[in-house]
Design an enzyme around this catalytic site. Sequence first.
Site, PDB file in Angstrom:
ATOM      1  N   SER A 119      22.016 -30.618 -92.841  1.00  0.00           N
ATOM      2  CA  SER A 119      21.869 -31.920 -93.470  1.00  0.00           C
ATOM      3  C   SER A 119      20.410 -32.271 -93.744  1.00  0.00           C
ATOM      4  O   SER A 119      20.131 -33.308 -94.334  1.00  0.00           O
ATOM      5  CB  SER A 119      22.508 -32.998 -92.592  1.00  0.00           C
ATOM      6  OG  SER A 119      22.105 -32.857 -91.254  1.00  0.00           O
ATOM      7  N   HIS A 140      26.162 -28.706 -98.411  1.00  0.00           N
ATOM      8  CA  HIS A 140      26.205 -29.818 -97.464  1.00  0.00           C
ATOM      9  C   HIS A 140      27.444 -30.679 -97.703  1.00  0.00           C
ATOM     10  O   HIS A 140      27.502 -31.466 -98.648  1.00  0.00           O
ATOM     11  CB  HIS A 140      24.925 -30.654 -97.594  1.00  0.00           C
ATOM     12  CG  HIS A 140      24.864 -31.801 -96.654  1.00  0.00           C
ATOM     13  ND1 HIS A 140      24.169 -32.956 -96.944  1.00  0.00           N
ATOM     14  CD2 HIS A 140      25.401 -31.992 -95.424  1.00  0.00           C
ATOM     15  CE1 HIS A 140      24.289 -33.801 -95.935  1.00  0.00           C
ATOM     16  NE2 HIS A 140      25.038 -33.247 -95.003  1.00  0.00           N
ATOM     17  N   GLU A 152      26.895 -31.598-101.475  1.00  0.00           N
ATOM     18  CA  GLU A 152      25.519 -31.503-101.967  1.00  0.00           C
ATOM     19  C   GLU A 152      25.157 -30.018-102.006  1.00  0.00           C
ATOM     20  O   GLU A 152      25.183 -29.344-100.977  1.00  0.00           O
ATOM     21  CB  GLU A 152      24.606 -32.258-101.003  1.00  0.00           C
ATOM     22  CG  GLU A 152      23.347 -32.795-101.601  1.00  0.00           C
ATOM     23  CD  GLU A 152      22.554 -33.647-100.616  1.00  0.00           C
ATOM     24  OE1 GLU A 152      21.591 -34.278-101.046  1.00  0.00           O
ATOM     25  OE2 GLU A 152      22.885 -33.674 -99.411  1.00  0.00           O
ATOM     26  N   ASN A 190      20.637 -37.544 -97.128  1.00  0.00           N
ATOM     27  CA  ASN A 190      20.057 -38.014 -95.870  1.00  0.00           C
ATOM     28  C   ASN A 190      18.634 -38.533 -96.010  1.00  0.00           C
ATOM     29  O   ASN A 190      18.157 -39.246 -95.132  1.00  0.00           O
ATOM     30  CB  ASN A 190      20.140 -36.930 -94.811  1.00  0.00           C
ATOM     31  CG  ASN A 190      21.548 -36.835 -94.267  1.00  0.00           C
ATOM     32  OD1 ASN A 190      22.214 -37.835 -94.061  1.00  0.00           O
ATOM     33  ND2 ASN A 190      22.028 -35.622 -94.057  1.00  0.00           N
TER      34      ASN A 190
END
Length: 283
Positions: A119, A140, A152, A190
């Site tokens: 992440s 991700h 992602e 993130n």
Amino acid sequence: MGIKTFGVIGAGQMGNGIAQVAAMSGLNVIMSDIKDEFVQKGLANITKLLGKSVEKGKMVASEKDAVLGRIRTTVDLKDMADADFVVEAATENETLKFKIFKDLDTICKPHVILSSNTSSIPIGRIAAQTGRPEKVIGMHFMNPVPVMRLVEVIRGLATSDETFKTTWDLSIQFGKTPAEANDFPGFIANRILLPMINEAVYCLYHHVGSAEAIDTVMKLGMNHPMGPLALADLIGLDTCLAIMETLYNGFKDSKYRPCPLLRKYVEAGWLGRKTGRGFYVYE
């Protein structure tokens, strides 16, 4: 070469979710972890979720059995030699991930793409642990994997167009919507989400409001489906701290400094839902 067998490293919350969606897409799956109790717990969670789908009429029992029949569990990483594509979903720990990729590089066939569900850790750094950096990519998934539609897809500096296209198409095969991100700490998701969570923890730390008040403001005022502190508990406070440390170390900017209260909770073992206590207490 077509992808028929999909390898998943890690049978925890993210790993077993990825294994489930891969098996539901028709692929054979090898799900591994370091202990049999971990893989059995992961398989039990998949079985439970598929059972709920049968109860709700979203699939029939024979479909459930077929999905489970496509999942093989193992505690031996060498079994990944049978995989055509591998995703690593181990703990968000750079040293651990580096070792896994070094081992996979020697175990897997030369054509196999090695992806990471990291992440926040830069894909280029992970790719550098292998002799196939052009075949290393970030994949991700969001938590909970069977429900959340986003994947992602993160290019490293050396990631080839062929590797990217294969990963993109595989995400679509899994019923997900891929979004492309370049290789910066935290990527897109993130880099935006975790500083917000960290700021919510600072609000609690500075007694701006209670956990309930902070989450209520964000749910009702910003139309978020879940408050940031409840979301942190779902993600795992140890994972949140690891991502914030990656952002802070990557950008050297004080705005990414982890809140002392977040670190304090992690050091106390209050990691959220998985330990029964975080910003909230769980049964």
